[in-house]
Every structure is written in structure tokens, then in C-alpha cells.
Design a protein around this motif. Structure first.
Motif, PDB file in Angstrom:
ATOM      1  N   ILE A   1      -6.666 -22.283  -4.217  1.00  0.00           N
ATOM      2  CA  ILE A   1      -7.925 -23.016  -4.099  1.00  0.00           C
ATOM      3  C   ILE A   1      -9.025 -22.143  -4.682  1.00  0.00           C
ATOM      4  O   ILE A   1      -9.237 -21.019  -4.232  1.00  0.00           O
ATOM      5  N   GLU A   2      -9.739 -22.662  -5.686  1.00  0.00           N
ATOM      6  CA  GLU A   2     -10.784 -21.881  -6.342  1.00  0.00           C
ATOM      7  C   GLU A   2     -11.987 -22.768  -6.640  1.00  0.00           C
ATOM      8  O   GLU A   2     -11.845 -23.873  -7.174  1.00  0.00           O
ATOM      9  N   LYS A   3     -13.162 -22.287  -6.279  1.00  0.00           N
ATOM     10  CA  LYS A   3     -14.420 -22.994  -6.540  1.00  0.00           C
ATOM     11  C   LYS A   3     -14.369 -24.425  -6.004  1.00  0.00           C
ATOM     12  O   LYS A   3     -14.700 -25.387  -6.704  1.00  0.00           O
TER      13      LYS A   3
ATOM     14  N   GLU B   1     -15.319 -25.773   1.270  1.00  0.00           N
ATOM     15  CA  GLU B   1     -14.667 -25.231   2.467  1.00  0.00           C
ATOM     16  C   GLU B   1     -13.903 -26.331   3.196  1.00  0.00           C
ATOM     17  O   GLU B   1     -12.835 -26.094   3.779  1.00  0.00           O
ATOM     18  N   LYS B   2     -14.434 -27.562   3.136  1.00  0.00           N
ATOM     19  CA  LYS B   2     -13.800 -28.682   3.822  1.00  0.00           C
ATOM     20  C   LYS B   2     -12.391 -28.930   3.293  1.00  0.00           C
ATOM     21  O   LYS B   2     -11.457 -29.228   4.059  1.00  0.00           O
ATOM     22  N   LEU B   3     -12.193 -28.822   1.981  1.00  0.00           N
ATOM     23  CA  LEU B   3     -10.875 -29.017   1.415  1.00  0.00           C
ATOM     24  C   LEU B   3      -9.905 -27.961   1.925  1.00  0.00           C
ATOM     25  O   LEU B   3      -8.786 -28.270   2.334  1.00  0.00           O
TER      26      LEU B   3
ATOM     27  N   PRO C   1     -17.869 -20.242  -1.465  1.00  0.00           N
ATOM     28  CA  PRO C   1     -19.059 -19.514  -0.997  1.00  0.00           C
ATOM     29  C   PRO C   1     -19.359 -19.665   0.485  1.00  0.00           C
ATOM     30  O   PRO C   1     -19.932 -18.749   1.083  1.00  0.00           O
ATOM     31  N   ASN C   2     -19.015 -20.786   1.124  1.00  0.00           N
ATOM     32  CA  ASN C   2     -19.374 -21.012   2.527  1.00  0.00           C
ATOM     33  C   ASN C   2     -18.259 -20.676   3.505  1.00  0.00           C
ATOM     34  O   ASN C   2     -18.403 -20.910   4.706  1.00  0.00           O
TER      35      ASN C   2
END
Length: 644
Positions: free
Chosen positions: A348-350, A353-355, A384-385
Motif C-alpha cells: 500500500i503506497e500513497k 489510512e482508511k484503505l 501520511p495520517n
């Protein structure tokens, strides 16, 4: 042209004019008279450094196989069309702009090979006469010049891979019909590519693609640059029962995908830069779980900015039971995916957060503990989050590789009270500047071989538990301004120690153990040597007057890494700038990976270190194999112990 052959070499060649196979790789040029003297040649492989192909090549009447590799050759002489016995023509010449205009005369030709990155823009007319052709991996549609698409009609024996470029140049849909791709039952892989030129050609694109229906035996289909928002009927219906891989890239107006879930053999789905796509399946789809994507194993979702979820309308969660790999990169709006109970590799990249939370959470049923038990590799980058990894990861009892990179808000690399899986063999926590604590249970990772960490502003020392990492062989660390945190590294039985932020690492830091290869390890896996430095070189104080070699190696089956770095004065001596580069080659000679870059304002020895570091990173992407490393700095080569 290159230099002429030395006299003694010319005379030697004249004694062997009965050769049937010749591979020529030299800085010298084969002259017209020398080449034409090999009348018996069946196989010729030319690696041309400079200049063009001698026109006398047309005199080699018995030649059956011709391979030319060059970064200088721009044309092939027309005399090549006199080679009436030629069966294979391989032109690995990136700068070639024209093929022989009368190539159609080579009636026995079965194979034409070209580089994918060639600057060639069209094929010569008359290609349809080459009815013996079996392999033609690349075909260019010319813009009002050269061979039209309909000339593929006569190539009824085509097999394997066919890539058709420049489909935006098709002027008549009838040409697509006459190309008769549906009649080429031996084609296994078909790539159809339009150049994205920003012109409005939606209507003709739909008609072109609609008339390029392949045979039902096709296994791999790739479409790039298609501009319509719809796909033709032959893609919407399950008319490709043997399709294993589908790649859709830069179809920027695409809103609805074909019914991919109904393709019984589909294993890989690759969707990239589909700017208008919101859902993989839109609307209600009646399905039975085991009949929906029954064979799907790998999913790649890359740079789809408006993709929201897999299914548009779904009352209950659905599963993709056979998927083992999911890679999602730069899909910021994607928030949910189907349940993936067999997932083994997740990247998972960029993304949101939900995903990530939805993928790593437990299933809805509280007693269902099997959600992540198959997961072996987890890579999380630039979210980022993200503050903490979800607790559901505690069920990843098979996890072997765990990488977290550039998550600026991450406070805890693993949930409080939850231990890292003891199965871990590789753990990287890099560029997570807010990290408050090292992962729990680090000392229990008795199988950990590869550890990469950078200290955050809150962590400026290595964790004490590291002393229990008895299997650790590779350590990559960074984030410190000094060397105090590294003073105890000598007690670790490391094979490799690599600072992972070289532009900031001082020479003193690197000497602590940059390449601390144990001698017995070297004999089995590595040979490093340092040729003498050139007289007067800025870095002569670091060069040896003798070759420094560790271990002995038979080079068959090895990779060879050549690395070099240097710096020079600029601005009239006010500062120095450095660069680095190198090549990785097979033991039999051909270069397979070149690399180069800027090292900034650092001394020569630091640029040598950076050259080696980047070469080792490239090597890590190749299959496991012994390595022979050659550099020009003895100091870099011999950095093995503190104070060396």
C-alpha cells in the motif's frame, strides 16, 4: 566509424574464412572486405560500438541468423535483402530509424526482432509478402507512410507476442478488419497502444478497438492510451475464456470496465492511470462467490485518482478467495476492497489510512481469526495520517517481510501490547520521523536476517533488544548525526552493514563497518577486488598499488558489479561536486543494469561509497547469486572493522 582492425588481427581472421558462426564484439570495425570474406557464415552476431553496418553484409548468401546490437546504428543497408537464406533478423539497435525498404524480398524470414525502445516509427510496405513470419513482436502503424495495419492479414503464422504501436495513425477502420487478428490462433499476447497526444479521437478509437478482436486462445491482453469511455462488445462479453492477464493503462476516459469477473481463467489484473474510473464493477452484479473471479491471483491498482471501491453497490461484503497479491499505489480515494482471505503479499503506497485499516482489520465475525494468516509480505509507504498499525496484524502469523517507509505521522510501528510475529525475516522502519518507540518484541525475532531502521527525532539510539537478534546478517541504519549510537556494532556478527542515508553519513561513520564481510562468508558468496588507481588521480591516496581481492571465484553463474565514483573542483576551486555510476553484468559479459547519479558536494571516497551502495541496492532486486565486485578504491573495499 570505429578504428580499423589491427593488421595482426586482420591476418588472423583471414585464416578462418570457413567459419560458420561468428560473434564480433570489439571497439574496432569490421571492414567491408573482411566481412565479405566469410562466405560460409550461417550465424552472425555483430556488437557494433560505433558506425554503421557494412554494406558487404549482403554477400553472405548462406547466412540464416543475423543479430546486430548497437547504440550507434541508425539504418540497415538495403543489401541485406539479398540474403535469401535468412530466417532470423534481430536488430537490437535503439537509434534505428528505417528498416530496409525491400525487406519483403526475404521470403524465408521467420523471425524479426526489434528493441521496444527503438525510435522506429513505421514498418516498410510489403510486409504482407513475408508469409513465413512466425515472430514479429513489434509493429508500428505509420502516419501516412509505410506499412498499413491491413498487411498483418498475410502473416497467418504469427505466434507468441505482438505489440501494435501508434494506433492513433489508423486512418481506416477497414484496415483493422483486414488485419484479421481473430484469425491468428497462435497469438498468446497482444498489446494495443495509442499515443496520448491530447487529440479528440474518441469515436475512431472505439471503432478501431472494436475491429481488433483477437482469437479466443489469447492469454495476455494489454491496452494503453485508448480514449473512449466504453469498451467494445468482444471485451464486455466473456469471449476470451483463456485470458490470464489483462493490463489497462492510461485509458483516461474509461468509466466502465469489461465484465472481468466472468473471465474464468483470469489471474492478473493491472489497472493504471484510469483517470475516470470509480468502480471496478459498477451497478448490481448477480454472482455466486466461487464463480466471480474464480482464478484471480494478483491485483495491481496504480495511479487511479478517482477509484473509490471494487464494487459500486453491494449489500454484503464479497470475497476474492484466490487472490494472493494486492498492490495499491497512489489511489487516494480508494477506501474498501473485497475480503482477501488468501492474501500473501500486500503493498500500500500513497493511499488513504482508511484503505489500509480495512485491509488489515479482522473480519466482521469476531470469532473469525483467519483473516491474515496467509500474509507473508507487508509493505506500507507514504501514508501520511497513519498513526499505528492495526491490531489485526497480530493474526499475521506467517509474516516474513514487514516494511514501513516514509509514514510521517506514525507513532507506534506496532500496537501497544502486541508483539511482532516471530516469523519475521526482514524488518524495515525507515523515514518515520514521529516514531515514539521501537516495535514490541524486537528481541524475540530469532529468525530476523535483514533489519533496516532510521532513528526519529524521539529515538536516537538502537534498541537494547537488538543483542538477541542471533540470526541478523544485514543491518541498514541511519538518522544519526554522529557515531555514538553505532559504537556497539562490533558485537554483532554482521555480514553487511550499510548506512541507509549516505549523503548525511560521515566517512568516520562508514568506517565502522560499511562492508564487514567475514572471510569465510566471502569465500562462499563474494569476491571483491580493487585494481590499481591511475597515476595522478585525485583519489590516489585511497588506491592500492596491488589488486586487493578477497576470496577466489570461478565466475560462471556470478553477477559482476563494477562501481566507480569521483569528484572534481568547480567554480575555480571554490567547491567540489561528485558523481557515481556502475554496471551489473552477467558472468558471460552482457551488461544487464547500468546506473549513475550525482553525489553532491562530497569527497571522492564518499562518491565511491555511494556508487557501491547503489550497486548493492540494484543487486538486491536480482535473483540470488554469487557476486564479484570490482571498484577502484581500496579503502572502500577494505572497510570491514572499526578503525580500519
Amino acid at each position: 566509424m570505429g578504428e580499423d582492425l589491427p593488421v595482426e588481427f586482420r591476418e588472423s581472421l583471414r585464416k578462418h574464412t570457413n567459419l560458420r558462426t561468428l560473434r564480433f564484439n570489439s571497439k574496432f570495425s569490421l571492414t567491408e572486405d573482411i566481412l565479405s570474406s566469410f562466405k560460409c557464415l550461417r550465424v552472425l552476431w555483430l556488437q557494433i560500438k560505433t558506425g554503421e553496418v557494412p554494406s558487404s553484409i549482403g554477400k553472405l548468401k548462406r547466412l540464416r541468423y543475423l543479430r546486430i546490437e548497437s547504440d550507434s546504428v541508425t539504418t540497415v543497408p538495403n543489401s541485406i535483402t539479398k540474403l535469401q537464406s535468412l530466417e532470423s533478423l534481430v536488430l537490437l539497435c535503439r537509434k534505428i530509424t528505417l528498416l530496409p525498404g525491400e525487406i519483403w524480398k526475404l521470403q524465408k524470414l521467420e523471425h524479426i526482432g526489434l528493441r521496444e525502445d527503438t525510435v522506429l516509427t513505421y514498418m516498410p510496405s510489403g510486409l504482407s509478402h513475408l508469409t513465413s513470419i512466425r515472430t514479429l513482436r513489434i509493429f508500428f502503424v505509420g502516419k501516412g507512410i509505410g506499412c498499413k495495419l491491413n498487411e498483418l492479414n498475410g502473416l497467418i503464422h504469427l505466434k507468441g507476442l505482438l505489440r501494435i504501436f501508434n494506433l492513433e495513425n489508423v486512418s481506416s477502420v477497414r484496415d483493422c478488419v483486414e488485419a484479421n487478428l481473430k484469425g491468428k490462433h497462435n497469438l498468446e499476447t497482444l498489446h494495443l497502444e495509442w499515443n496520448d497526444e491530447g487529440v479528440n479521437r474518441v469515436k475512431i478509437d472505439f471503432d478501431v478497438l472494436g475491429n481488433l478482436e483477437p482469437h479466443r486462445n489469447l492469454k495476455v491482453l494489454g491496452i494503453k492510451g485508448y480514449t473512449d469511455n466504453r469498451f467494445p462488445r468482444w471485451m464486455m462479453d466473456p469471449l476470451l475464456p483463456n485470458l490470464v492477464v489483462i493490463i489497462l493503462k492510461q485509458c483516461r476516459n474509461c468509466q466502465n470496465l469489461p465484465a472481468l469477473g466472468q473471465l474464468p481463467s483470469l489471474k492478473d489484473v493491472h489497472l493504471e492511470e484510469l483517470d475516470a474510473l470509480q468502480f471496478i464493477e459498477g451497478g448490481s452484479v448477480v454472482r455466486r462467490q466461487r464463480e466471480w473471479f474464480p482464478s484471480l491471483e494478483k491485483i495491481y491498482l496504480i495511479a487511479n485518482p478517482y477509484l473509490e471501491s471494487w464494487v459500486k453497490e453491494e449489500e454484503e461484503e464479497v470475497s476474492l478467495h484466490s487472490v494472493v497479491l494486492l498492490s495499491v499505489r497512489n489511489c487516494p480515494k480508494l477506501s474498501t476492497m473485497p475480503i482477501l482471505p488468501s492474501l500473501e503479499e500486500l503493498t500500500i503506497e500513497k493511499c488513504s489510512e482508511k484503505l489500509m485499516l480495512s485491509l488489515l482489520k479482522m473480519h466482521n465475525l469476531e470469532d473469525d481469526m483467519d483473516g491474515l494468516t496467509s500474509l507473508c509480505t507487508l509493505e506500507i509507504q507514504e501514508i501520511p495520517n497513519l498513526v499505528s498499525i492495526p491490531k489485526g496484524l497480530q493474526n499475521a502469523t506467517a509474516l516474513k517481510e514487514f516494511i514501513i517507509f516514509d509514514c510521517e505521522s506514525l507513532l507506534h510501528a506496532f500496537p501497544e501490547g502486541i508483539l511482532l510475529p516471530t516469523t519475521l525475516e526482514k524488518l524495515w522502519i525507515v523515514k518515520c520521523d514521529s516514531l515514539m518507540s521501537w516495535p514490541n518484541g524486537l528481541g524475540n525475532l530469532t529468525s530476523l536476517v535483514d533489519l533496516g531502521i532510521t532513528c526519529s527525532r524521539n529515538l536516537q539510539s538502537l534498541p537494547e533488544e537488538m543483542r538477541h537478534l542471533t540470526a541478523l546478517k544485514i543491518l541498514m541504519i541511519g538518522g544519526w548525526d554522529g557515531v555514538e549510537p553505532l559504537k556497539d556494532l562490533e558485537k554483532y556478527d554482521l555480514s553487511i552493514f550499510l548506512p541507509c542515508d549516505f549523503p548525511r553519513v560521515t566517512r568516520k561513520t562508514a568506517t565502522i563497518g560499511f562492508l564487514r564481510w567475514k572471510q569465510e562468508h566471502v569465500r562462499r558468496h563474494l569476491c571483491i577486488c580493487c585494481p590499481p588507481g591511475p597515476s595522478g588521480d585525485l583519489n590516489d591516496q585511497y588506491h592500492s598499488s596491488e589488486t586487493a581481492a578477497f576470496g577466489e571465484a570461478s565466475l560462471l553463474g556470478w553477477f559482476k558489479l563494477n562501481f566507480v565514483g569521483s569528484s572534481k573542483e568547480v567554480c575555480m576551486g571554490s567547491r567540489r561536486v561528485a558523481g557515481f555510476g556502475g554496471t551489473i553484468s552477467n558472468s558471460d559479459g552482457p551488461v544487464i543494469k547500468p546506473y549513475a547519479g550525482s553525489a553532491g558536494e562530497v569527497p571522492s571516497v564518499d562518491s565511491e561509497v555511494l556508487a557501491l551502495w547503489n550497486g548493492l541496492k540494484l543487486l538486491s532486486t536480482l535473483p540470488s547469486s554469487p557476486v564479484w565486485i570490482v571498484g577502484h578504491s581500496e579503502l572502500v573495499v577494505k572497510w570491514r572493522t572499526i578503525g580500519h
